[in-house]
Design an enzyme around this catalytic site. Structure first.
Site, PDB file in Angstrom:
ATOM      1  N   ASN A   1      -1.921  -2.862   7.230  1.00  0.00           N
ATOM      2  CA  ASN A   1      -3.265  -2.416   7.088  1.00  0.00           C
ATOM      3  C   ASN A   1      -3.791  -2.179   8.517  1.00  0.00           C
ATOM      4  OD1 ASN A   1      -6.110  -1.979   6.549  1.00  0.00           O
ATOM      5  ND2 ASN A   1      -6.271  -3.968   5.789  1.00  0.00           N
TER       6      ASN A   1
ATOM      7  N   LYS B   1      -6.711  -1.207   9.256  1.00  0.00           N
ATOM      8  CA  LYS B   1      -8.039  -1.416   9.645  1.00  0.00           C
ATOM      9  C   LYS B   1      -8.834  -0.273  10.510  1.00  0.00           C
ATOM     10  CE  LYS B   1      -7.350  -6.169   8.281  1.00  0.00           C
ATOM     11  NZ  LYS B   1      -8.100  -7.506   8.241  1.00  0.00           N
TER      12      LYS B   1
ATOM     13  N   HIS C   1     -10.399  -4.097  -0.623  1.00  0.00           N
ATOM     14  CA  HIS C   1     -10.098  -5.136   0.470  1.00  0.00           C
ATOM     15  C   HIS C   1     -11.471  -5.896   0.882  1.00  0.00           C
ATOM     16  CE1 HIS C   1      -9.662  -6.736   4.498  1.00  0.00           C
ATOM     17  NE2 HIS C   1      -8.294  -6.719   4.419  1.00  0.00           N
TER      18      HIS C   1
ATOM     19  N   GLU D   1     -12.980  -7.098   3.147  1.00  0.00           N
ATOM     20  CA  GLU D   1     -13.933  -6.349   4.214  1.00  0.00           C
ATOM     21  C   GLU D   1     -14.746  -5.295   3.630  1.00  0.00           C
ATOM     22  OE1 GLU D   1     -11.122  -5.777   7.273  1.00  0.00           O
ATOM     23  OE2 GLU D   1     -10.722  -7.769   7.447  1.00  0.00           O
TER      24      GLU D   1
ATOM     25  N   GLU E   1      -5.275 -11.726  -1.266  1.00  0.00           N
ATOM     26  CA  GLU E   1      -5.956 -11.938   0.300  1.00  0.00           C
ATOM     27  C   GLU E   1      -6.851 -13.110   0.040  1.00  0.00           C
ATOM     28  OE1 GLU E   1      -4.601  -8.562   2.827  1.00  0.00           O
ATOM     29  OE2 GLU E   1      -6.305  -8.277   2.118  1.00  0.00           O
TER      30      GLU E   1
ATOM     31  N   GLY F   1      -7.511 -12.759   9.194  1.00  0.00           N
ATOM     32  CA  GLY F   1      -7.777 -12.554  10.670  1.00  0.00           C
ATOM     33  C   GLY F   1      -8.255 -13.862  11.228  1.00  0.00           C
TER      34      GLY F   1
ATOM     35  N   SER G   1      -3.210 -13.458   7.731  1.00  0.00           N
ATOM     36  CA  SER G   1      -2.559 -14.224   8.994  1.00  0.00           C
ATOM     37  C   SER G   1      -1.128 -14.256   8.704  1.00  0.00           C
ATOM     38  CB  SER G   1      -3.159 -15.567   9.303  1.00  0.00           C
ATOM     39  OG  SER G   1      -4.552 -15.181   9.651  1.00  0.00           O
TER      40      SER G   1
HETATM   41  P1  PGA Z   1      -4.499 -10.461   8.893  1.00  0.00           P
HETATM   42  O1  PGA Z   1      -5.220  -9.368   7.768  1.00  0.00           O
HETATM   43  O2  PGA Z   1      -2.798 -10.039   8.875  1.00  0.00           O
HETATM   44  O3  PGA Z   1      -5.171  -9.911  10.191  1.00  0.00           O
HETATM   45  O4  PGA Z   1      -5.004 -11.674   8.581  1.00  0.00           O
HETATM   46  C1  PGA Z   1      -4.737  -9.151   6.475  1.00  0.00           C
HETATM   47  C2  PGA Z   1      -5.586  -8.054   5.742  1.00  0.00           C
HETATM   48  O5  PGA Z   1      -6.802  -7.935   5.930  1.00  0.00           O
HETATM   49  O6  PGA Z   1      -5.077  -7.175   5.058  1.00  0.00           O
END
Ligand code: PGA
Length: 252
Positions: A9, A11, A97, A99, A169, A175, A215
């Protein structure tokens, strides 16, 4: 047998030029890897979907969009429809997601509508869910996840579920460098599979791939991916570098 999946992903990262060179390098590297039952997916931003889908044609990399409007067309300034995504030969969309939920007000209800539109337009859905830290601290995480899945997905038919990929997630791990332990991931994945098994015939729960996200990086992927109910990962940060992403593909 359900597929193993490594999905990146991106983003709001990578320009057109960066997408072009990333995909060029990635296709070269992926050709060297024996993929068997593993699917490799990348999700660039809307403006780069067409380039990515063209560049990956004929190789084993699939392309996904990161979002989609629930409406089919019309006066919705700034939105992108399912048919626009299909039109650039992209057959997968990430929905829900955290976010999107946190910054753009997406809810289980609005996501149910998006899922319907996606399926109607023959898009496969990577459906994200997961609890925030307070939910976990107050031991509400199972309840929250149950609600997210039930409210957005349990109106679907067993057939619809052939086009659903789940991605757990935990928001506190996205992140942040903080990963759920392999045991925490397995515990939630098994819980979700059981939830699906109770609602549908066992074929549905056994066939649905459940990805872990938060992560994941080359150093911890193998251990997480080795868990019985973890069928791969939805990767943010570590999907932005070809070397790391290829290491994750190899880890599975
Ligand atoms: P990350 O993000 O691997 O940077 O923690 C995962 C995601 O948001 O899909």
């Amino acid at each position: 047998m359900r597929s193993k999946i490594v999905a990146g992903n991106w983003k709001m990262n990578k320009t057109y030029q960066e997408t072009k060179s990333f995909v060029k390098e990635l296709t070269k590297e992926v050709k060297k890897v024996k993929l068997d039952n593993t699917r490799v997916i990348i999700a660039p931003s809307f403006t780069n979907l067409q380039k990515a889908s063209k560049k990956t044609k004929g190789c084993k990399i699939e392309v996904a969009a990161q979002n989609m409007c629930a409406m089919e067309s019309g006066a919705f300034t700034g939105e992108i429809s399912a048919s626009m995504i299909k039109n650039v030969h992209v057959d997968i969309v990430i929905l829900g997601h955290s976010e999107r939920r946190e910054y753009f007000g997406e809810t289980n209800e609005s996501l149910a509508a998006k899922v319907n539109t996606a399926l109607k337009n023959k898009l496969e859905v990577i459906f994200c869910f997961g609890e925030v830290l307070e939910d976990r601290k107050s031991k509400n995480h199972f309840k929250v996840v149950e609600e997210q899945i039930k409210e957005a997905l349990f109106h679907l038919t067993s057939d619809d579920w052939k086009h659903i990929i789940l991605a757990y997630e935990p928001v506190w791990a996205i992140g942040t460098g903080e990963t759920a332990s392999p045991e925490q991931a397995q515990e939630m994945h098994a819980f979700v599979r059981e939830l699906v098994a109770e609602r549908y015939i066992s074929d549905v729960s056994e066939e649905v791939s459940i990805l872990y996200g938060g992560s994941v990086k080359p150093a911890n992927a193998k251990e997480i991916f080795s868990k019985e109910d973890v069928d791969g990962g939805l990767i943010g940060g570590a999907a932005l570098k070809v070397d790391d992403f290829v290491a994750l593909i190899k880890a599975i």
